[in-house]
Write a protein that holds these residues in place. Structure first.
Motif, PDB file in Angstrom:
ATOM      1  N   UNK A  90      17.016   6.899   9.436  1.00  0.00           N
ATOM      2  CA  UNK A  90      15.886   5.985   9.586  1.00  0.00           C
ATOM      3  C   UNK A  90      16.414   4.566   9.669  1.00  0.00           C
ATOM      4  N   UNK A  91      16.035   3.885  10.735  1.00  0.00           N
ATOM      5  CA  UNK A  91      16.428   2.497  10.930  1.00  0.00           C
ATOM      6  C   UNK A  91      15.207   1.607  11.075  1.00  0.00           C
ATOM      7  N   UNK A  92      14.755   1.331  12.313  1.00  0.00           N
ATOM      8  CA  UNK A  92      13.562   0.496  12.507  1.00  0.00           C
ATOM      9  C   UNK A  92      12.324   1.141  11.879  1.00  0.00           C
ATOM     10  N   UNK A  93      11.439   0.308  11.379  1.00  0.00           N
ATOM     11  CA  UNK A  93      10.217   0.838  10.763  1.00  0.00           C
ATOM     12  C   UNK A  93       9.085  -0.163  10.881  1.00  0.00           C
ATOM     13  N   UNK A  94       7.879   0.363  10.761  1.00  0.00           N
ATOM     14  CA  UNK A  94       6.658  -0.429  10.620  1.00  0.00           C
ATOM     15  C   UNK A  94       5.941   0.101   9.400  1.00  0.00           C
ATOM     16  N   UNK A  95       5.554  -0.801   8.500  1.00  0.00           N
ATOM     17  CA  UNK A  95       4.897  -0.419   7.257  1.00  0.00           C
ATOM     18  C   UNK A  95       3.537  -1.092   7.170  1.00  0.00           C
ATOM     19  N   UNK A  96       2.509  -0.317   6.845  1.00  0.00           N
ATOM     20  CA  UNK A  96       1.157  -0.849   6.658  1.00  0.00           C
ATOM     21  C   UNK A  96       0.677  -0.505   5.254  1.00  0.00           C
ATOM     22  N   UNK A  97       0.164  -1.508   4.553  1.00  0.00           N
ATOM     23  CA  UNK A  97      -0.400  -1.314   3.215  1.00  0.00           C
ATOM     24  C   UNK A  97      -1.878  -1.673   3.270  1.00  0.00           C
ATOM     25  N   UNK A  98      -2.712  -0.740   2.877  1.00  0.00           N
ATOM     26  CA  UNK A  98      -4.166  -0.932   2.930  1.00  0.00           C
ATOM     27  C   UNK A  98      -4.730  -0.708   1.534  1.00  0.00           C
ATOM     28  N   UNK A  99      -5.262  -1.760   0.880  1.00  0.00           N
ATOM     29  CA  UNK A  99      -5.757  -1.594  -0.494  1.00  0.00           C
ATOM     30  C   UNK A  99      -6.985  -0.696  -0.563  1.00  0.00           C
ATOM     31  N   UNK A 100      -7.034   0.146  -1.578  1.00  0.00           N
ATOM     32  CA  UNK A 100      -8.181   1.003  -1.855  1.00  0.00           C
ATOM     33  C   UNK A 100      -8.764   0.548  -3.193  1.00  0.00           C
TER      34      UNK A 100
END
Length: 259
Positions: free
Chosen positions: A135-145
């Motif tokens: 795993x190299x490049x990444x996109x991370x999304x955090x969505x509060x619940x």
């Protein structure tokens, strides 16, 4: 030449299609999440993905993740991925995106460079674990619940693959921020809420609005009265929390300003 973060017309059409189709699906959170993630994976050239939750995500503390759904991983690679995620420095490196989400109270989406400089990532003691997981490049999304924790979504490419672009991260941000019910539904210890669903006619009109069509032309194309079209459009605007066609198009082309 378009800027790196500018969306193409094809991007906008695909975003509208994905959101329309997932809203029309029977309320099966796992199937809806898999559909969205597989569609985004195809758009973004993503090798693997995860969708999970974190009941404890605090800047400066080691994150705790529960990965609810994944795609593209075999058992060995998933094990190595979990080892990389669990390394204390992996948690430390994500502090900036966690802080941004905590401060805004809204979804934040970033590529790896937007989370931590590449030099810092490559020098991390956790880097060999990420490389072992390929795993190299990444996109991370955090969505509060609210009152639960955080929905966590990750897209990953192999170590030597090209980095994600700002445009690609923006596509992920727009789609994932437009399905708030799906971040909450069917997760461990969280009561699923009914998924909002636009009827077929609204989805057709939504597609036309995103293309920039006027209300009059929509009415003529569909053989409807202008008053009927007004009613459908009011429903669409309410669904997406906008007040004009310009705002609706801006939502699909520029996101909500939190990317």
């Amino acid at each position: 030449m378009d800027s790196p973060s500018a969306l193409l017309e094809e991007d906008v059409r695909n975003i509208v299609r994905i959101l329309g189709e997932v809203s029309a699906m029977k309320p099966s959170p796992d199937a809806q999440r898999a559909f969205i993630m597989n569609q985004l994976a195809e758009m973004l050239g993503t090798d693997t993905w995860v969708w999970g939750v974190s009941p404890h995500l605090v800047p400066g503390s080691q994150p705790v993740y529960l990965f609810h759904q994944t795609g593209g991983f075999d058992e060995t690679r998933m094990t190595r991925y979990l080892q990389a995620v669990d390394h204390p420095d992996s948690g430390f490196m994500t502090s900036s995106i966690i802080e941004s989400m905590t401060e805004t109270g809204k979804q934040v989406t970033r590529d790896r460079e937007g989370i931590i400089p590449s030099e810092r990532f490559l020098a991390s003691p956790a880097a060999p674990l990420w490389r072992a997981a390929n795993i190299g490049p990444l996109v991370l999304a955090l969505h509060p619940i609210p009152e639960y924790g955080v929905s966590v979504i990750g897209f990953y490419r192999p170590v030597d693959a090209p980095a994600y672009t700002e445009r690609e991260a923006l596509i992920a941000h727009i789609v994932l921020s437009e399905v708030p019910w799906l971040h909450e539904a069917g997760l461990p210890h969280l009561a699923a809420r009914p998924a909002p669903s636009l009827p077929p006619r609204c989805r057709v009109i939504l597609n036309q609005l995103a293309r920039g069509c006027s209300r009059q032309s929509i009415a003529e194309d569909l053989g409807l009265s202008i008053q009927t079209v007004h009613g459908y459009i009011r429903r669409i605007f309410k669904h997406f929390g906008v007040h004009s066609q310009a705002e609706l198009i801006a939502r699909f082309t520029h996101g909500d300003g939190l990317h």
